[in-house]
Motif scaffolding. Structure first.
Motif, PDB file in Angstrom:
ATOM      1  N   HIS A 105       0.854  -1.185   0.000  1.00 19.81           N
ATOM      2  CA  HIS A 105       0.000   0.000   0.000  1.00 19.81           C
ATOM      3  C   HIS A 105       0.894   1.241   0.000  1.00 19.81           C
ATOM      4  N   ALA A 106       0.728   2.089  -1.009  1.00 22.21           N
ATOM      5  CA  ALA A 106       1.616   3.240  -1.186  1.00 22.21           C
ATOM      6  C   ALA A 106       1.600   4.198  -0.003  1.00 22.21           C
ATOM      7  N   MET A 107       0.460   4.325   0.675  1.00 25.32           N
ATOM      8  CA  MET A 107       0.345   5.275   1.777  1.00 25.32           C
ATOM      9  C   MET A 107       0.667   4.647   3.130  1.00 25.32           C
ATOM     10  N   LEU A 108       0.431   3.358   3.289  1.00 23.90           N
ATOM     11  CA  LEU A 108       0.548   2.727   4.601  1.00 23.90           C
ATOM     12  C   LEU A 108       1.920   2.128   4.888  1.00 23.90           C
ATOM     13  N   TYR A 109       2.633   1.698   3.841  1.00 26.22           N
ATOM     14  CA  TYR A 109       3.881   0.984   4.125  1.00 26.22           C
ATOM     15  C   TYR A 109       4.916   1.835   4.878  1.00 26.22           C
ATOM     16  N   PRO A 110       5.034   3.160   4.623  1.00 30.59           N
ATOM     17  CA  PRO A 110       6.037   3.923   5.382  1.00 30.59           C
ATOM     18  C   PRO A 110       5.738   3.970   6.883  1.00 30.59           C
ATOM     19  N   LYS A 111       4.459   3.893   7.243  1.00 27.72           N
ATOM     20  CA  LYS A 111       4.085   3.934   8.661  1.00 27.72           C
ATOM     21  C   LYS A 111       4.228   2.563   9.318  1.00 27.72           C
ATOM     22  N   SER A 112       3.827   1.519   8.609  1.00 28.59           N
ATOM     23  CA  SER A 112       3.853   0.176   9.185  1.00 28.59           C
ATOM     24  C   SER A 112       5.218  -0.488   9.080  1.00 28.59           C
ATOM     25  N   PHE A 113       5.983  -0.126   8.034  1.00 23.82           N
ATOM     26  CA  PHE A 113       7.318  -0.690   7.823  1.00 23.82           C
ATOM     27  C   PHE A 113       8.293   0.472   7.579  1.00 23.82           C
ATOM     28  N   PRO A 114       8.568   1.266   8.612  1.00 30.73           N
ATOM     29  CA  PRO A 114       9.292   2.531   8.421  1.00 30.73           C
ATOM     30  C   PRO A 114      10.710   2.396   7.898  1.00 30.73           C
ATOM     31  N   SER A 115      11.375   1.284   8.135  1.00 28.67           N
ATOM     32  CA  SER A 115      12.770   1.153   7.709  1.00 28.67           C
ATOM     33  C   SER A 115      12.948   0.238   6.503  1.00 28.67           C
ATOM     34  N   ILE A 116      11.867  -0.196   5.895  1.00 26.42           N
ATOM     35  CA  ILE A 116      11.976  -1.198   4.845  1.00 26.42           C
ATOM     36  C   ILE A 116      12.452  -0.597   3.530  1.00 26.42           C
ATOM     37  N   ASP A 117      13.213  -1.392   2.786  1.00 24.63           N
ATOM     38  CA  ASP A 117      13.519  -1.093   1.396  1.00 24.63           C
ATOM     39  C   ASP A 117      13.179  -2.353   0.594  1.00 24.63           C
ATOM     40  N   ARG A 118      13.578  -2.381  -0.665  1.00 26.84           N
ATOM     41  CA  ARG A 118      13.164  -3.497  -1.507  1.00 26.84           C
ATOM     42  C   ARG A 118      13.804  -4.825  -1.084  1.00 26.84           C
ATOM     43  N   THR A 119      14.979  -4.777  -0.450  1.00 30.16           N
ATOM     44  CA  THR A 119      15.558  -6.025   0.056  1.00 30.16           C
ATOM     45  C   THR A 119      14.697  -6.602   1.174  1.00 30.16           C
ATOM     46  N   GLY A 120      14.073  -5.716   1.955  1.00 32.44           N
ATOM     47  CA  GLY A 120      13.179  -6.178   3.012  1.00 32.44           C
ATOM     48  C   GLY A 120      11.963  -6.881   2.458  1.00 32.44           C
ATOM     49  N   ILE A 121      11.423  -6.377   1.341  1.00 30.71           N
ATOM     50  CA  ILE A 121      10.283  -7.044   0.705  1.00 30.71           C
ATOM     51  C   ILE A 121      10.688  -8.443   0.265  1.00 30.71           C
ATOM     52  N   VAL A 122      11.882  -8.567  -0.316  1.00 33.97           N
ATOM     53  CA  VAL A 122      12.352  -9.881  -0.758  1.00 33.97           C
ATOM     54  C   VAL A 122      12.499 -10.828   0.434  1.00 33.97           C
ATOM     55  N   LYS A 123      13.033 -10.345   1.546  1.00 28.88           N
ATOM     56  CA  LYS A 123      13.164 -11.182   2.745  1.00 28.88           C
ATOM     57  C   LYS A 123      11.794 -11.661   3.221  1.00 28.88           C
ATOM     58  N   ILE A 124      10.826 -10.755   3.245  1.00 29.01           N
ATOM     59  CA  ILE A 124       9.473 -11.113   3.674  1.00 29.01           C
ATOM     60  C   ILE A 124       8.904 -12.206   2.775  1.00 29.01           C
ATOM     61  N   LEU A 125       9.054 -12.047   1.475  1.00 33.00           N
ATOM     62  CA  LEU A 125       8.500 -13.028   0.544  1.00 33.00           C
ATOM     63  C   LEU A 125       9.218 -14.361   0.635  1.00 33.00           C
ATOM     64  N   LEU A 126      10.522 -14.342   0.824  1.00 31.75           N
ATOM     65  CA  LEU A 126      11.260 -15.602   0.982  1.00 31.75           C
ATOM     66  C   LEU A 126      10.833 -16.334   2.250  1.00 31.75           C
ATOM     67  N   ASN A 127      10.610 -15.607   3.325  1.00 28.67           N
ATOM     68  CA  ASN A 127      10.152 -16.249   4.559  1.00 28.67           C
ATOM     69  C   ASN A 127       8.746 -16.826   4.395  1.00 28.67           C
ATOM     70  N   PHE A 128       7.890 -16.089   3.703  1.00 27.60           N
ATOM     71  CA  PHE A 128       6.545 -16.587   3.407  1.00 27.60           C
ATOM     72  C   PHE A 128       6.608 -17.854   2.563  1.00 27.60           C
ATOM     73  N   LEU A 129       7.439 -17.856   1.547  1.00 28.41           N
ATOM     74  CA  LEU A 129       7.566 -19.025   0.670  1.00 28.41           C
ATOM     75  C   LEU A 129       8.126 -20.235   1.425  1.00 28.41           C
ATOM     76  N   LYS A 130       9.048 -19.992   2.341  1.00 28.53           N
ATOM     77  CA  LYS A 130       9.656 -21.096   3.102  1.00 28.53           C
ATOM     78  C   LYS A 130       8.611 -21.856   3.904  1.00 28.53           C
ATOM     79  N   THR A 131       7.732 -21.130   4.587  1.00 23.52           N
ATOM     80  CA  THR A 131       6.684 -21.779   5.380  1.00 23.52           C
ATOM     81  C   THR A 131       5.652 -22.432   4.471  1.00 23.52           C
ATOM     82  N   THR A 132       5.273 -21.753   3.398  1.00 19.42           N
ATOM     83  CA  THR A 132       4.287 -22.300   2.469  1.00 19.42           C
ATOM     84  C   THR A 132       4.795 -23.586   1.834  1.00 19.42           C
ATOM     85  N   LYS A 133       6.077 -23.637   1.533  1.00 24.38           N
ATOM     86  CA  LYS A 133       6.673 -24.835   0.933  1.00 24.38           C
ATOM     87  C   LYS A 133       6.537 -26.039   1.864  1.00 24.38           C
TER      88      LYS A 133
END
Length: 336
Positions: A105-133
């Motif tokens: 969400h363009a407006m919400l992510y800076p408030k909910s994930f204040p320090s995130i960059d695109r590497t953080g998104i990749v980490k989140i998705l990799l962790n999600f995929l690991k559990t789903t696998k």
């Protein structure tokens, strides 16, 4: 029901604390004596209509004790009962984090994930995929994949899968199906059907997972949003994925919407874009064409490496398109 009492199978009373969730299925409360445990109490009408089948499914899940031990999966642990001894729900570990709907969400992510960059998104998705696998390896399918059913810790980027009582699980020859879903997240082979009668598969989950990941990278934009045409559900059914070669030029009918979307898309690596195109365009009518979790893990780890080495930007919302040669396939590295 806050501050009321439920009972475990041994008739031991357990006091409920603050209510932290509610919905059509029921309410979720923190266990007063242990804030790391929550209790889901199903709504009376839900129990009246589906109580027997629902309890059978939850009991089946509780018997999968290895999944109870999974740290990032809110799996049913014990049954709970009311003062009359009637089954009303179950207890599970409490998840921590923000829903991915706030990340995508363009407006919400800076408030909910204040320090995130695109590497953080990749980490989140990799962790999600690991559990789903791990779930897929057990023949368990999420079914109702959506941004609200996954939480991410804003500091560690660990992910927690919630609402697991809706997952499709199998006990011997009996399939407990996922009775819910969202058309905009669902592959076309399951459109127009009652979800409670649909048998989910690895391939159906893979399609929905690709949509979720696309939305996380693209600030919540649905992959089948485009100029003109129909809404995302209609475009999904037609396989109108407006990214990659051979699509209308920006601004034309059928092209991706105006805004930052082309710029964001251009900064994804060639391999990441290729899996999105393969799954969301070629894989619309051919489930066998949908990228596997292993493939996603491989290209996302390479994407992380490319950003870490400075070949790709870490910015969530880059200001200019990327035209330089993709470097992500030159090395492999883990982002965990």
């Amino acid at each position: 029901m806050s501050n009321s009492i439920v009972y475990d199978a041994n008739r031991q009373p357990r006091k409920l604390g603050t209510q932290i969730g509610s919905g059509g299925q029921g309410n979720v409360f923190i266990l007063h004596e242990n804030p790391n445990i929550v209790v889901k109490v199903f709504a009376p009408n839900k129990l009246q209509k589906e109580g027997k089948e629902l309890r059978e499914k939850i009991t089946t899940q509780i018997k999968m004790s290895d999944l109870i031990k999974e740290p990032y999966l809110t799996w049913p642990q014990i049954e709970v009962f009311d003062h009359q001894g009637k089954w009303v729900g179950y207890a599970m570990k409490r998840a921590q984090g923000e829903p991915l709907s706030k990340l995508a969400h363009a407006m919400l992510y800076p408030k909910s994930f204040p320090s995130i960059d695109r590497t953080g998104i990749v980490k989140i998705l990799l962790n999600f995929l690991k559990t789903t696998k791990k779930l897929h390896e057990r023949g368990i399918y999420i079914g109702d994949v959506n941004l609200g059913n996954v939480l991410a810790d804003p500091k560690t980027y660990k992910t927690y899968l919630i609402d697991t009582d809706s997952y499709q699980v199998t006990s011997r020859s009996k399939i407990f199906r996922c009775p819910v879903g969202r058309p905009e997240m669902t592959p076309i082979e399951h459109h127009g059907q009652d979800f409670s009668s649909v048998t989910r598969t690895v391939e159906s989950d893979l399609f929905s997972i690709a949509i979720l990941m696309f939305q996380c990278f693209m600030l919540g934009l649905h992959p089948y949003s485009q100029i003109g045409g129909g809404n995302p559900i209609e475009n999904l059914r037609k396989g109108n994925f407006p990214y990659g070669k051979g699509n209308p030029a920006p601004g034309q009918e059928g092209a991706l919407p105006s805004g930052p979307w082309y710029t964001i898309w251009s900064h994804l690596t060639f391999n990441v874009k290729s899996l999105f195109i393969r799954t969301l365009k070629n894989g619309v009518n051919d489930p066998s064409n949908r990228a596997s979790i292993t493939e996603w893990e491989r290209v996302l780890k390479r994407y992380y490496w490319a950003m870490d080495e400075g070949h790709n930007t870490k910015e969530i919302r880059p200001s200019h398109p990327k035209y330089s040669q993709d470097k992500s396939s030159q090395s492999r590295s883990s982002s965990n």
